[in-house]
Design a protein around this motif. Structure first.
Motif, PDB file in Angstrom:
ATOM      1  N   VAL A  86       0.841  -1.194   0.000  1.00 15.57           N
ATOM      2  CA  VAL A  86       0.000   0.000   0.000  1.00 15.57           C
ATOM      3  C   VAL A  86       0.880   1.248   0.000  1.00 15.57           C
ATOM      4  CG1 VAL A  86      -1.610   1.360   1.394  1.00 15.57           C
ATOM      5  CG2 VAL A  86      -2.028  -1.073   1.029  1.00 15.57           C
ATOM      6  N   SER A  87       1.924   1.248   0.830  1.00 17.43           N
ATOM      7  CA  SER A  87       2.842   2.396   0.881  1.00 17.43           C
ATOM      8  C   SER A  87       3.464   2.691  -0.474  1.00 17.43           C
ATOM      9  CB  SER A  87       3.958   2.140   1.901  1.00 17.43           C
ATOM     10  OG  SER A  87       3.446   2.017   3.197  1.00 17.43           O
ATOM     11  N   LEU A  88       3.657   1.628  -1.265  1.00 18.77           N
ATOM     12  CA  LEU A  88       4.275   1.770  -2.585  1.00 18.77           C
ATOM     13  C   LEU A  88       3.246   2.071  -3.670  1.00 18.77           C
ATOM     14  CD1 LEU A  88       6.792  -1.215  -2.329  1.00 18.77           C
ATOM     15  CD2 LEU A  88       7.330   1.229  -2.205  1.00 18.77           C
ATOM     16  N   SER A  89       1.998   2.401  -3.240  1.00 16.87           N
ATOM     17  CA  SER A  89       0.923   2.800  -4.158  1.00 16.87           C
ATOM     18  C   SER A  89       0.467   1.677  -5.082  1.00 16.87           C
ATOM     19  CB  SER A  89       1.352   4.018  -4.996  1.00 16.87           C
ATOM     20  OG  SER A  89       1.636   5.124  -4.166  1.00 16.87           O
ATOM     21  N   HIS A  90       0.551   0.429  -4.594  1.00 12.78           N
ATOM     22  CA  HIS A  90       0.043  -0.693  -5.378  1.00 12.78           C
ATOM     23  C   HIS A  90      -1.468  -0.823  -5.251  1.00 12.78           C
ATOM     24  CE1 HIS A  90       3.950  -3.097  -6.111  1.00 12.78           C
ATOM     25  NE2 HIS A  90       4.256  -1.840  -5.846  1.00 12.78           N
ATOM     26  N   GLY A  91      -2.065  -0.150  -4.289  1.00 12.69           N
ATOM     27  CA  GLY A  91      -3.501  -0.219  -4.059  1.00 12.69           C
ATOM     28  C   GLY A  91      -3.829   0.197  -2.646  1.00 12.69           C
ATOM     29  N   VAL A  92      -5.094   0.016  -2.271  1.00  9.80           N
ATOM     30  CA  VAL A  92      -5.536   0.274  -0.898  1.00  9.80           C
ATOM     31  C   VAL A  92      -5.916  -1.062  -0.263  1.00  9.80           C
ATOM     32  CG1 VAL A  92      -6.372   2.578  -1.481  1.00  9.80           C
ATOM     33  CG2 VAL A  92      -7.958   0.634  -1.554  1.00  9.80           C
ATOM     34  N   SER A  93      -6.210  -1.035   1.037  1.00  9.67           N
ATOM     35  CA  SER A  93      -6.629  -2.268   1.691  1.00  9.67           C
ATOM     36  C   SER A  93      -7.398  -1.923   2.961  1.00  9.67           C
ATOM     37  CB  SER A  93      -5.420  -3.151   2.018  1.00  9.67           C
ATOM     38  OG  SER A  93      -5.855  -4.459   2.379  1.00  9.67           O
ATOM     39  N   MET A  94      -7.834  -2.957   3.671  1.00 18.06           N
ATOM     40  CA  MET A  94      -8.466  -2.793   4.977  1.00 18.06           C
ATOM     41  C   MET A  94      -7.642  -3.548   6.010  1.00 18.06           C
ATOM     42  SD  MET A  94     -12.566  -3.086   4.277  1.00 18.06           S
ATOM     43  CE  MET A  94     -13.316  -2.360   2.812  1.00 18.06           C
ATOM     44  N   ILE A  95      -7.339  -2.867   7.107  1.00 17.67           N
ATOM     45  CA  ILE A  95      -6.431  -3.399   8.113  1.00 17.67           C
ATOM     46  C   ILE A  95      -7.142  -3.408   9.470  1.00 17.67           C
ATOM     47  CG2 ILE A  95      -4.254  -2.994   9.341  1.00 17.67           C
ATOM     48  CD1 ILE A  95      -3.820  -3.893   6.493  1.00 17.67           C
ATOM     49  N   PRO A  96      -7.002  -4.496  10.246  1.00 12.14           N
ATOM     50  CA  PRO A  96      -7.627  -4.552  11.573  1.00 12.14           C
ATOM     51  C   PRO A  96      -7.066  -3.482  12.516  1.00 12.14           C
ATOM     52  CG  PRO A  96      -6.930  -6.734  10.862  1.00 12.14           C
ATOM     53  CD  PRO A  96      -6.332  -5.757   9.900  1.00 12.14           C
ATOM     54  N   ALA A  97      -7.899  -3.054  13.458  1.00  5.01           N
ATOM     55  CA  ALA A  97      -7.498  -2.009  14.401  1.00  5.01           C
ATOM     56  C   ALA A  97      -6.239  -2.396  15.171  1.00  5.01           C
ATOM     57  CB  ALA A  97      -8.646  -1.728  15.372  1.00  5.01           C
ATOM     58  N   MET A  98      -6.082  -3.684  15.529  1.00  7.05           N
ATOM     59  CA  MET A  98      -4.920  -4.098  16.321  1.00  7.05           C
ATOM     60  C   MET A  98      -3.619  -3.930  15.542  1.00  7.05           C
ATOM     61  SD  MET A  98      -5.178  -8.282  16.479  1.00  7.05           S
ATOM     62  CE  MET A  98      -6.811  -8.347  17.183  1.00  7.05           C
ATOM     63  N   ALA A  99      -3.675  -4.075  14.226  1.00  6.04           N
ATOM     64  CA  ALA A  99      -2.479  -3.864  13.398  1.00  6.04           C
ATOM     65  C   ALA A  99      -2.249  -2.375  13.169  1.00  6.04           C
ATOM     66  CB  ALA A  99      -2.619  -4.604  12.076  1.00  6.04           C
ATOM     67  N   LYS A 100      -3.319  -1.622  12.996  1.00  3.93           N
ATOM     68  CA  LYS A 100      -3.210  -0.171  12.823  1.00  3.93           C
ATOM     69  C   LYS A 100      -2.572   0.475  14.048  1.00  3.93           C
ATOM     70  CE  LYS A 100      -6.203   3.940  12.802  1.00  3.93           C
ATOM     71  NZ  LYS A 100      -5.851   4.364  14.165  1.00  3.93           N
ATOM     72  N   SER A 101      -2.936   0.000  15.238  1.00 11.41           N
ATOM     73  CA  SER A 101      -2.507   0.652  16.477  1.00 11.41           C
ATOM     74  C   SER A 101      -0.998   0.614  16.690  1.00 11.41           C
ATOM     75  CB  SER A 101      -3.212   0.011  17.681  1.00 11.41           C
ATOM     76  OG  SER A 101      -2.790  -1.334  17.860  1.00 11.41           O
ATOM     77  N   ILE A 102      -0.316  -0.347  16.056  1.00  8.59           N
ATOM     78  CA  ILE A 102       1.141  -0.434  16.242  1.00  8.59           C
ATOM     79  C   ILE A 102       1.910  -0.026  14.987  1.00  8.59           C
ATOM     80  CG2 ILE A 102       0.902  -2.244  17.987  1.00  8.59           C
ATOM     81  CD1 ILE A 102       1.884  -4.248  15.881  1.00  8.59           C
ATOM     82  N   ASP A 103       1.184   0.502  13.997  1.00  7.11           N
ATOM     83  CA  ASP A 103       1.834   0.941  12.761  1.00  7.11           C
ATOM     84  C   ASP A 103       2.204   2.415  12.891  1.00  7.11           C
ATOM     85  OD1 ASP A 103       2.783   1.341  10.251  1.00  7.11           O
ATOM     86  OD2 ASP A 103       0.857   1.092   9.223  1.00  7.11           O
ATOM     87  N   HIS A 104       3.500   2.709  12.988  1.00  3.04           N
ATOM     88  CA  HIS A 104       3.977   4.084  13.162  1.00  3.04           C
ATOM     89  C   HIS A 104       4.587   4.661  11.881  1.00  3.04           C
ATOM     90  CE1 HIS A 104       3.180   3.444  17.375  1.00  3.04           C
ATOM     91  NE2 HIS A 104       4.052   2.462  17.429  1.00  3.04           N
ATOM     92  N   SER A 105       4.377   3.965  10.766  1.00  2.54           N
ATOM     93  CA  SER A 105       4.920   4.446   9.498  1.00  2.54           C
ATOM     94  C   SER A 105       4.227   5.732   9.068  1.00  2.54           C
ATOM     95  CB  SER A 105       4.748   3.375   8.417  1.00  2.54           C
ATOM     96  OG  SER A 105       5.100   3.893   7.154  1.00  2.54           O
ATOM     97  N   LYS A 106       4.998   6.652   8.525  1.00  2.00           N
ATOM     98  CA  LYS A 106       4.440   7.896   7.995  1.00  2.00           C
ATOM     99  C   LYS A 106       4.172   7.802   6.486  1.00  2.00           C
ATOM    100  CE  LYS A 106       6.739  10.728  11.508  1.00  2.00           C
ATOM    101  NZ  LYS A 106       7.674  11.855  11.769  1.00  2.00           N
ATOM    102  N   GLN A 107       4.364   6.615   5.935  1.00  2.00           N
ATOM    103  CA  GLN A 107       4.174   6.418   4.501  1.00  2.00           C
ATOM    104  C   GLN A 107       2.746   6.024   4.140  1.00  2.00           C
ATOM    105  OE1 GLN A 107       6.702   7.294   2.473  1.00  2.00           O
ATOM    106  NE2 GLN A 107       7.647   7.831   4.446  1.00  2.00           N
ATOM    107  N   ARG A 108       1.904   5.801   5.140  1.00  2.00           N
ATOM    108  CA  ARG A 108       0.520   5.418   4.883  1.00  2.00           C
ATOM    109  C   ARG A 108      -0.385   6.016   5.951  1.00  2.00           C
ATOM    110  NH1 ARG A 108       3.713   0.779   5.414  1.00  2.00           N
ATOM    111  NH2 ARG A 108       3.803  -0.007   7.550  1.00  2.00           N
ATOM    112  N   VAL A 109      -1.647   6.177   5.590  1.00  2.00           N
ATOM    113  CA  VAL A 109      -2.620   6.749   6.522  1.00  2.00           C
ATOM    114  C   VAL A 109      -3.833   5.826   6.606  1.00  2.00           C
ATOM    115  CG1 VAL A 109      -1.910   9.123   6.119  1.00  2.00           C
ATOM    116  CG2 VAL A 109      -3.683   8.112   4.676  1.00  2.00           C
ATOM    117  N   TYR A 110      -4.517   5.916   7.738  1.00  2.00           N
ATOM    118  CA  TYR A 110      -5.690   5.085   7.987  1.00  2.00           C
ATOM    119  C   TYR A 110      -6.914   5.978   8.155  1.00  2.00           C
ATOM    120  CZ  TYR A 110      -2.398   1.284   8.939  1.00  2.00           C
ATOM    121  OH  TYR A 110      -1.416   0.338   8.829  1.00  2.00           O
ATOM    122  N   ARG A 111      -8.033   5.523   7.615  1.00  2.00           N
ATOM    123  CA  ARG A 111      -9.285   6.255   7.746  1.00  2.00           C
ATOM    124  C   ARG A 111     -10.421   5.285   8.064  1.00  2.00           C
ATOM    125  NH1 ARG A 111      -6.186   9.658   8.208  1.00  2.00           N
ATOM    126  NH2 ARG A 111      -5.869  11.564   6.973  1.00  2.00           N
TER     127      ARG A 111
END
Length: 291
Positions: free
Chosen positions: A229-254
């Motif tokens: 996703v960070s490399l602009s291959h597409g979008v996806s849906m990610i569980p909250a537990m994985a989102k909560s520990i993702d500190h990358s600034k290359q992707r955003v969650y909505r």
């Protein structure tokens, strides 16, 4: 008929090959073959149909497989019940890859602090494999996502969690605070492969709203989904537990507007197997952690 003979027989039945079974059991292939041969001599008929590079169960072998599993389960449960002091022992816990690295570490730390003499062995695998392991008693408890294609297993829902849309930081939708499903309908998706139930959760949610996500890439690791996703291959849906520990600034969650996609996490076990005091304590720890 000896207990080791039954164990050896079951391993060959599982692997479908004497060589691989011998490697798993850390014995020579000749010793394994002699053990099975003695078993067949005692029964008066073959339990395996030998082929060039594999073996398959005969009708007698299929019956013996079911009975041998029952016998070994009874012996294991008897030993566990006799030695059950509620403080020491081993628990075998299974979890799917989209749960294990995100949810289990906190549970294990808290449980280890409360029960320092206990050992928790974690097995990470797909839903189908863990259901089979639960049924056969290879794991004492599994943490999975509902719904489950399983019978005769006890299921205890633990919590629901939201699935968030993840996109590259410079995506056209990144400035939106809330996303409608119609916004992502034309977009390509990066999903986990068919062995992972998270993709089923995502596709099911979309189909309920007359929308079929177009998958352009599939992978076996949730972390790789995020990187693609960070490399602009597409979008996806990610569980909250994985989102909560993702500190990358290359992707955003909505979050999605309206009814949000979710999945239900549950603990699953075989109610016909002995439930040790330690396992019951672990289940209580799961409940406490989710609360």
């Amino acid at each position: 008929m000896e207990i080791d003979q039954l164990r050896y027989f079951l391993q060959v039945a599982e692997r479908g090959n004497f060589t691989r079974a011998a490697e798993d059991l850390v014995i020579s292939q000749s010793a394994l073959s002699r053990s099975v041969q003695r078993l067949e001599d005692e029964l008066g008929q073959p339990v395996f149909e030998r082929k060039t590079r594999s073996v398959s169960l005969t009708d007698a072998g299929l019956l013996l497989q079911a009975r041998a599993q029952q016998v070994l389960s009874i012996l294991e449960d008897t030993k566990a019940e006799i030695t059950d002091d509620g403080q020491s022992g081993r628990i075998r816990v299974g979890a799917i890859p989209t749960i294990a690295p995100y949810f289990l570490p906190d549970v294990l730390r808290q449980f280890s602090a409360a029960y320092p003499k206990a050992t928790v062995v974690v097995q990470e695998n797909t839903t189908d494999h863990l259901i089979k392991s639960c049924t056969q008693g290879d794991v004492d408890l599994a943490i999975l996502a509902l719904p489950l294609p399983a019978k005769y297993l006890e299921v205890e829902p633990l919590f629901d969690e939201e699935l968030f849309l993840v996109m590259p930081k410079d995506h056209a939708l990144a400035d939106k605070k809330s996303i409608r499903l119609s916004d992502v309908e034309p977009l390509p998706f990066v999903l986990l492969d068919e062995a992972h139930c998270l993709s089923d959760n995502i596709v099911s949610f979309c189909r309920q709203r007359s929308f079929q996500p177009v998958s352009v890439e599939k992978t076996s690791q949730l972390a790789m989904v995020q990187e693609l996703v960070s490399l602009s291959h597409g979008v996806s849906m990610i569980p909250a537990m994985a989102k909560s520990i993702d500190h990358s600034k290359q992707r955003v969650y909505r979050s999605f507007a309206g009814r949000k996609p979710t999945r239900t996490i549950a603990a699953v076990w075989n109610p016909y197997r002995f439930q040790s005091k330690l396992l019951q304590a672990f289940r209580q720890q799961l409940q406490a952690t989710t609360r």
